[in-house]
Design a protein around this motif. Structure first.
Motif, PDB file in Angstrom:
ATOM      1  N   LEU A  62       0.826  -1.213   0.000  1.00 37.34           N
ATOM      2  CA  LEU A  62       0.000   0.000   0.000  1.00 37.34           C
ATOM      3  C   LEU A  62       0.858   1.259   0.000  1.00 37.34           C
ATOM      4  O   LEU A  62       0.574   2.222  -0.730  1.00 37.34           O
ATOM      5  CB  LEU A  62      -0.934   0.017   1.208  1.00 37.34           C
ATOM      6  N   SER A  63       1.900   1.273   0.810  1.00 40.33           N
ATOM      7  CA  SER A  63       2.766   2.443   0.878  1.00 40.33           C
ATOM      8  C   SER A  63       3.467   2.665  -0.461  1.00 40.33           C
ATOM      9  O   SER A  63       3.540   3.789  -0.958  1.00 40.33           O
ATOM     10  CB  SER A  63       3.778   2.283   2.016  1.00 40.33           C
ATOM     11  N   GLN A  64       3.967   1.597  -1.053  1.00 40.73           N
ATOM     12  CA  GLN A  64       4.626   1.710  -2.355  1.00 40.73           C
ATOM     13  C   GLN A  64       3.634   2.172  -3.419  1.00 40.73           C
ATOM     14  O   GLN A  64       3.968   3.035  -4.246  1.00 40.73           O
ATOM     15  CB  GLN A  64       5.251   0.373  -2.738  1.00 40.73           C
ATOM     16  N   ALA A  65       2.425   1.643  -3.404  1.00 40.39           N
ATOM     17  CA  ALA A  65       1.404   2.062  -4.379  1.00 40.39           C
ATOM     18  C   ALA A  65       1.074   3.544  -4.215  1.00 40.39           C
ATOM     19  O   ALA A  65       0.903   4.267  -5.205  1.00 40.39           O
ATOM     20  CB  ALA A  65       0.149   1.211  -4.216  1.00 40.39           C
TER      21      ALA A  65
ATOM     22  N   ILE B 128       3.614  10.068  -7.296  1.00 35.20           N
ATOM     23  CA  ILE B 128       4.707  10.535  -8.162  1.00 35.20           C
ATOM     24  C   ILE B 128       4.181  10.735  -9.580  1.00 35.20           C
ATOM     25  O   ILE B 128       4.494  11.737 -10.233  1.00 35.20           O
ATOM     26  CB  ILE B 128       5.899   9.554  -8.141  1.00 35.20           C
ATOM     27  N   ASP B 129       3.385   9.793 -10.054  1.00 35.85           N
ATOM     28  CA  ASP B 129       2.875   9.878 -11.424  1.00 35.85           C
ATOM     29  C   ASP B 129       2.015  11.116 -11.671  1.00 35.85           C
ATOM     30  O   ASP B 129       1.851  11.538 -12.810  1.00 35.85           O
ATOM     31  CB  ASP B 129       2.075   8.614 -11.778  1.00 35.85           C
TER      32      ASP B 129
ATOM     33  N   ALA C  12      -4.839  12.470  -5.445  1.00 33.96           N
ATOM     34  CA  ALA C  12      -3.836  11.635  -4.772  1.00 33.96           C
ATOM     35  C   ALA C  12      -4.434  10.291  -4.346  1.00 33.96           C
ATOM     36  O   ALA C  12      -5.647  10.138  -4.212  1.00 33.96           O
ATOM     37  CB  ALA C  12      -3.280  12.371  -3.558  1.00 33.96           C
ATOM     38  N   PHE C  13      -3.553   9.342  -4.121  1.00 39.17           N
ATOM     39  CA  PHE C  13      -3.907   7.990  -3.678  1.00 39.17           C
ATOM     40  C   PHE C  13      -4.741   8.050  -2.403  1.00 39.17           C
ATOM     41  O   PHE C  13      -4.397   8.755  -1.461  1.00 39.17           O
ATOM     42  CB  PHE C  13      -2.622   7.200  -3.422  1.00 39.17           C
ATOM     43  N   ARG C  14      -5.804   7.316  -2.376  1.00 41.60           N
ATOM     44  CA  ARG C  14      -6.686   7.268  -1.205  1.00 41.60           C
ATOM     45  C   ARG C  14      -6.373   5.997  -0.417  1.00 41.60           C
ATOM     46  O   ARG C  14      -6.548   4.874  -0.907  1.00 41.60           O
ATOM     47  CB  ARG C  14      -8.146   7.278  -1.647  1.00 41.60           C
ATOM     48  N   LEU C  15      -5.901   6.172   0.810  1.00 35.29           N
ATOM     49  CA  LEU C  15      -5.624   5.024   1.673  1.00 35.29           C
ATOM     50  C   LEU C  15      -6.924   4.379   2.133  1.00 35.29           C
ATOM     51  O   LEU C  15      -7.921   5.078   2.332  1.00 35.29           O
ATOM     52  CB  LEU C  15      -4.836   5.465   2.902  1.00 35.29           C
ATOM     53  N   PRO C  16      -6.927   3.070   2.356  1.00 31.21           N
ATOM     54  CA  PRO C  16      -8.101   2.421   2.951  1.00 31.21           C
ATOM     55  C   PRO C  16      -8.400   3.022   4.326  1.00 31.21           C
ATOM     56  O   PRO C  16      -7.501   3.484   5.035  1.00 31.21           O
ATOM     57  CB  PRO C  16      -7.675   0.954   3.071  1.00 31.21           C
ATOM     58  N   ASP C  17      -9.658   3.016   4.706  1.00 29.31           N
ATOM     59  CA  ASP C  17     -10.116   3.642   5.948  1.00 29.31           C
ATOM     60  C   ASP C  17      -9.334   3.192   7.179  1.00 29.31           C
ATOM     61  O   ASP C  17      -9.097   3.987   8.084  1.00 29.31           O
ATOM     62  CB  ASP C  17     -11.608   3.368   6.175  1.00 29.31           C
ATOM     63  N   ALA C  18      -8.906   1.939   7.218  1.00 31.15           N
ATOM     64  CA  ALA C  18      -8.198   1.415   8.398  1.00 31.15           C
ATOM     65  C   ALA C  18      -6.894   2.161   8.671  1.00 31.15           C
ATOM     66  O   ALA C  18      -6.386   2.128   9.795  1.00 31.15           O
ATOM     67  CB  ALA C  18      -7.899  -0.074   8.214  1.00 31.15           C
ATOM     68  N   TYR C  19      -6.356   2.868   7.676  1.00 32.85           N
ATOM     69  CA  TYR C  19      -5.058   3.522   7.817  1.00 32.85           C
ATOM     70  C   TYR C  19      -5.139   5.048   7.829  1.00 32.85           C
ATOM     71  O   TYR C  19      -4.116   5.718   7.976  1.00 32.85           O
ATOM     72  CB  TYR C  19      -4.125   3.071   6.688  1.00 32.85           C
ATOM     73  N   LEU C  20      -6.323   5.589   7.694  1.00 39.19           N
ATOM     74  CA  LEU C  20      -6.461   7.041   7.587  1.00 39.19           C
ATOM     75  C   LEU C  20      -6.035   7.791   8.847  1.00 39.19           C
ATOM     76  O   LEU C  20      -5.412   8.850   8.765  1.00 39.19           O
ATOM     77  CB  LEU C  20      -7.891   7.425   7.213  1.00 39.19           C
TER      78      LEU C  20
END
Length: 159
Positions: free
Chosen positions: A44-47, A53-54, A69-77
């Protein structure tokens, strides 16, 4: 540190001629393979880093960047890093682009300029969880798109 644990390192340094740089990596201690839970965090962090970056191009507004920007899953917000990207070089931390939901008073707007160096940030770890992954990549925003300035891979598992 014990074999199999994650070790994260976040450097902030002033290098040659006063240039500021910042890079973060996470490794599995003793070169073991990550557990399935650790692998999820690393992936997830790499994604997040690669996606964000892209998006970097001259002329892209900070607000537009944050909204795409990349949206993290709720468990990590709750534990996400404070910013998506920050400046690097002679001007420390400008621009400082927040997650849209963290810009209480509104995010200042501007746009990314060619030949600017920024650091793209990620932290992925659940509240109360045993592990977290911190990655950060310095990037040159060139006329033709982003150029990563570090040769150290994001998916390092050896330490």
């Amino acid at each position: 540190m014990q074999a199999g644990e994650l070790l994260s390192l976040d450097t902030d340094l002033i290098g040659p001629m006063g240039f500021y740089n910042d890079i973060s990596r996470s490794w599995v201690v003793d070169g073991g393979r990550p557990t399935p839970a650790q692998a999820t965090l690393l992936d997830l962090s790499q994604a997040q880093i690669e996606h964000n970056i892209d998006l970097l191009r001259p002329g892209v507004s900070f607000v537009d960047y944050a909204s795409r920007a990349f949206r993290l899953p709720d468990a990590y917000l709750a534990n996400r890093y404070a910013d998506l990207v920050h400046g690097c070089g002679l001007g420390v931390e400008y621009p400082f682009v927040l997650y849209p939901e963290d810009a209480d008073d509104g995010m200042y707007d501007g746009h990314f300029e060619a030949n600017t160096i920024v650091c793209v940030e990620s932290y992925v770890g659940a509240s109360g969880g045993p592990d977290g992954v911190k990655l950060e990549q310095p990037v040159l925003i060139a006329e033709n798109g982003p150029e990563v300035l570090s040769a150290l891979p994001l998916d390092a598992t050896d330490f």
